[in-house]
Design a protein around this motif. Structure first.
Motif, mmCIF file in Angstrom:
data_model
loop_
_atom_site.group_PDB
_atom_site.id
_atom_site.type_symbol
_atom_site.label_atom_id
_atom_site.label_comp_id
_atom_site.label_asym_id
_atom_site.label_seq_id
_atom_site.Cartn_x
_atom_site.Cartn_y
_atom_site.Cartn_z
ATOM 1 N N HIS A 153 0.826 -1.217 0.000
ATOM 2 C CA HIS A 153 0.000 0.000 0.000
ATOM 3 C C HIS A 153 0.856 1.261 0.000
ATOM 4 C CE1 HIS A 153 -3.448 -2.437 0.529
ATOM 5 N NE2 HIS A 153 -3.138 -2.821 1.748
ATOM 6 N N ASN A 154 2.145 1.090 -0.051
ATOM 7 C CA ASN A 154 3.040 2.248 0.028
ATOM 8 C C ASN A 154 3.934 2.274 -1.206
ATOM 9 O OD1 ASN A 154 2.736 3.803 2.670
ATOM 10 N ND2 ASN A 154 2.561 1.666 3.309
ATOM 11 N N ALA A 155 3.456 3.017 -2.203
ATOM 12 C CA ALA A 155 4.106 3.010 -3.514
ATOM 13 C C ALA A 155 5.584 3.380 -3.422
ATOM 14 C CB ALA A 155 3.382 4.000 -4.431
ATOM 15 N N TRP A 156 5.908 4.245 -2.468
ATOM 16 C CA TRP A 156 7.288 4.723 -2.388
ATOM 17 C C TRP A 156 8.270 3.591 -2.112
ATOM 18 C CZ3 TRP A 156 8.975 3.930 2.662
ATOM 19 C CH2 TRP A 156 7.974 3.778 3.622
ATOM 20 N N VAL A 157 7.819 2.548 -1.406
ATOM 21 C CA VAL A 157 8.753 1.481 -1.026
ATOM 22 C C VAL A 157 9.253 0.758 -2.275
ATOM 23 C CG1 VAL A 157 9.042 -0.643 0.285
ATOM 24 C CG2 VAL A 157 7.472 1.115 1.103
ATOM 25 N N ALA A 158 8.279 0.253 -3.079
ATOM 26 C CA ALA A 158 8.659 -0.554 -4.230
ATOM 27 C C ALA A 158 9.141 0.316 -5.381
ATOM 28 C CB ALA A 158 7.472 -1.399 -4.671
ATOM 29 N N ALA A 159 8.637 1.550 -5.468
ATOM 30 C CA ALA A 159 8.938 2.379 -6.628
ATOM 31 C C ALA A 159 10.434 2.694 -6.713
ATOM 32 C CB ALA A 159 8.130 3.676 -6.565
ATOM 33 N N VAL A 168 -5.291 6.050 6.932
ATOM 34 C CA VAL A 168 -4.871 7.378 6.471
ATOM 35 C C VAL A 168 -4.250 7.213 5.084
ATOM 36 C CG1 VAL A 168 -3.372 9.355 6.911
ATOM 37 C CG2 VAL A 168 -4.450 8.161 8.831
ATOM 38 N N ARG A 169 -4.874 7.832 4.104
ATOM 39 C CA ARG A 169 -4.354 7.747 2.727
ATOM 40 C C ARG A 169 -3.867 9.122 2.331
ATOM 41 N NH1 ARG A 169 -8.248 3.661 -0.606
ATOM 42 N NH2 ARG A 169 -8.649 2.236 1.128
ATOM 43 N N GLU A 170 -2.658 9.388 2.648
ATOM 44 C CA GLU A 170 -2.036 10.668 2.292
ATOM 45 C C GLU A 170 -0.686 10.357 1.659
ATOM 46 O OE1 GLU A 170 -3.315 13.533 2.319
ATOM 47 O OE2 GLU A 170 -4.698 13.752 4.005
ATOM 48 N N PRO A 171 -0.364 11.014 0.566
ATOM 49 C CA PRO A 171 0.910 10.720 -0.092
ATOM 50 C C PRO A 171 2.096 11.357 0.635
ATOM 51 C CG PRO A 171 -0.208 12.512 -1.216
ATOM 52 C CD PRO A 171 -1.135 12.058 -0.106
ATOM 53 N N VAL A 172 3.265 10.815 0.335
ATOM 54 C CA VAL A 172 4.498 11.400 0.872
ATOM 55 C C VAL A 172 5.110 12.300 -0.203
ATOM 56 C CG1 VAL A 172 5.052 9.759 2.685
ATOM 57 C CG2 VAL A 172 5.588 9.174 0.332
ATOM 58 N N LEU A 193 4.235 10.557 -3.778
ATOM 59 C CA LEU A 193 3.974 9.131 -4.019
ATOM 60 C C LEU A 193 2.932 8.637 -3.033
ATOM 61 C CD1 LEU A 193 6.906 9.426 -5.432
ATOM 62 C CD2 LEU A 193 6.863 6.955 -5.264
ATOM 63 N N ASP A 194 2.083 7.725 -3.508
ATOM 64 C CA ASP A 194 1.010 7.220 -2.650
ATOM 65 C C ASP A 194 1.569 6.549 -1.404
ATOM 66 O OD1 ASP A 194 -0.916 8.108 -4.310
ATOM 67 O OD2 ASP A 194 -1.314 6.174 -5.267
#
Ligand SMILES: C[S@@+](CC[C@H](N)C(=O)[O-])C[C@H]1O[C@@H](n2cnc3c(N)ncnc32)[C@H](O)[C@@H]1O
Length: 265
Positions: free
Chosen positions: A144-150, A193-197, A250-251
């Protein structure tokens, strides 16, 4: 490098990265005038300073095991003119806090790294008075955390993902709920909480910001010249694809976990 990292006002880069998440924890903690607040794994202390502003006449203790983080926290807190915050250099898992001292314990991403989570939360519980509130922000699962895999995908496609543990250890409510209940908390709630970083105002700033983070920097450093240049281009393209008029985001998804110390009322 740090001087060129994206900032918002006087905030450090990490605070800027999380600025869309900040109001969620502050609202959940609902710190009130006179409250005595414990900030667990307070890092450079933004959430401790927020608590101090919300608790005139109260007191905030920020605990962290990193001396450099606390040096920065103390400097920022002096600069903000806040006198009711004290920082404690200690392992929150085992530090002997004064028993029953605090009305609120809060943490932004500082409670996922304990060697012995049941012992750590029992120790935090001992520091709280009966009926005290707990408000934690923890990451949801990596998917659920795009920044990790991206970043990993751009810099080292095909690399073995690093162990999920650490930052994601409290992602599963089925793990976190019994952990907190075992430490004596009740009324445990999870709010999505769905807020992007945020990584900066544009793609170039964002490249610098991402490469200031340890894992991306290590992934790039492990590659030779041409491969590293290709990886750098892929990272820049990725960040360009996330550029908006308000900056590069990023999500991300986190939980706000709240609870009360003691049996249900
Ligand atoms: C991801 S950072 C978050 C810092 C801060 N809460 C913030 O949001 O700016 C995690 C912090 O938890 C601290 N930490 C991790 N385990 C700890 C422990 N057992 N006792 C005290 N601090 C700890 C680290 O030193 C680090 O500063």
């Amino acid at each position: 490098v740090s001087a060129r990292l994206p900032r918002i006002g006087d905030d450090d880069f990490y605070d800027a990265e999380l600025h869309r998440l900040r109001p969620h924890l502050r609202a959940a903690a609902a710190v009130r005038p006179g409250d005595r607040v414990l900030d667990i794994g307070c890092g450079t202390g933004q959430t401790a300073r927020d608590a101090a502003r919300d608790a005139p006449g109260g007191h905030v203790a920020g605990v962290d095991r990193s001396a450099p983080m606390l040096r920065r926290a103390r400097r920022l807190t002096r600069r903000a003119g806040l006198r009711s915050v004290r920082y404690v250099h200690a392992d929150a898992q085992r530090h002997r806090f004064p028993p029953g001292r605090f009305d609120v314990a809060l943490s932004r991403f500082g409670v996922m790294f304990f060697a012995d989570p049941p012992a750590a939360f029992a120790n935090v519980a001992r520091a709280l008075r009966p009926g005290a509130r707990l408000a934690l922000m923890v990451w949801q699962a990596p998917e659920h955390n795009a920044w990790v895999a991206a970043f990993r995908g751009a810099l080292a496609p095909g690399a073995t993902p690093s162990a999920a543990g650490g930052a994601f250890s409290l992602a599963d409510p089925a793990v976190t709920r019994p952990l907190l209940a075992g430490a004596g908390f009740s009324g445990i709630t999870f709010t999505d909480v769905r807020e992007p970083v945020y990584y900066g105002p544009d793609r170039d700033a964002a490249v610098g910001a991402v490469l200031s983070l340890r894992e991306p920097r290590d992934l790039l450093a492990a590659q030779d010249g041409r491969a590293a240049r290709r990886a750098g281009r892929r990272l820049r393209d990725l960040l360009a694809a996330h550029e908006t008029p308000g900056g590069v985001f990023l999500d991300a998804r986190s939980w706000i976990v709240t609870a009360t110390l003691g049996p249900p009322a």
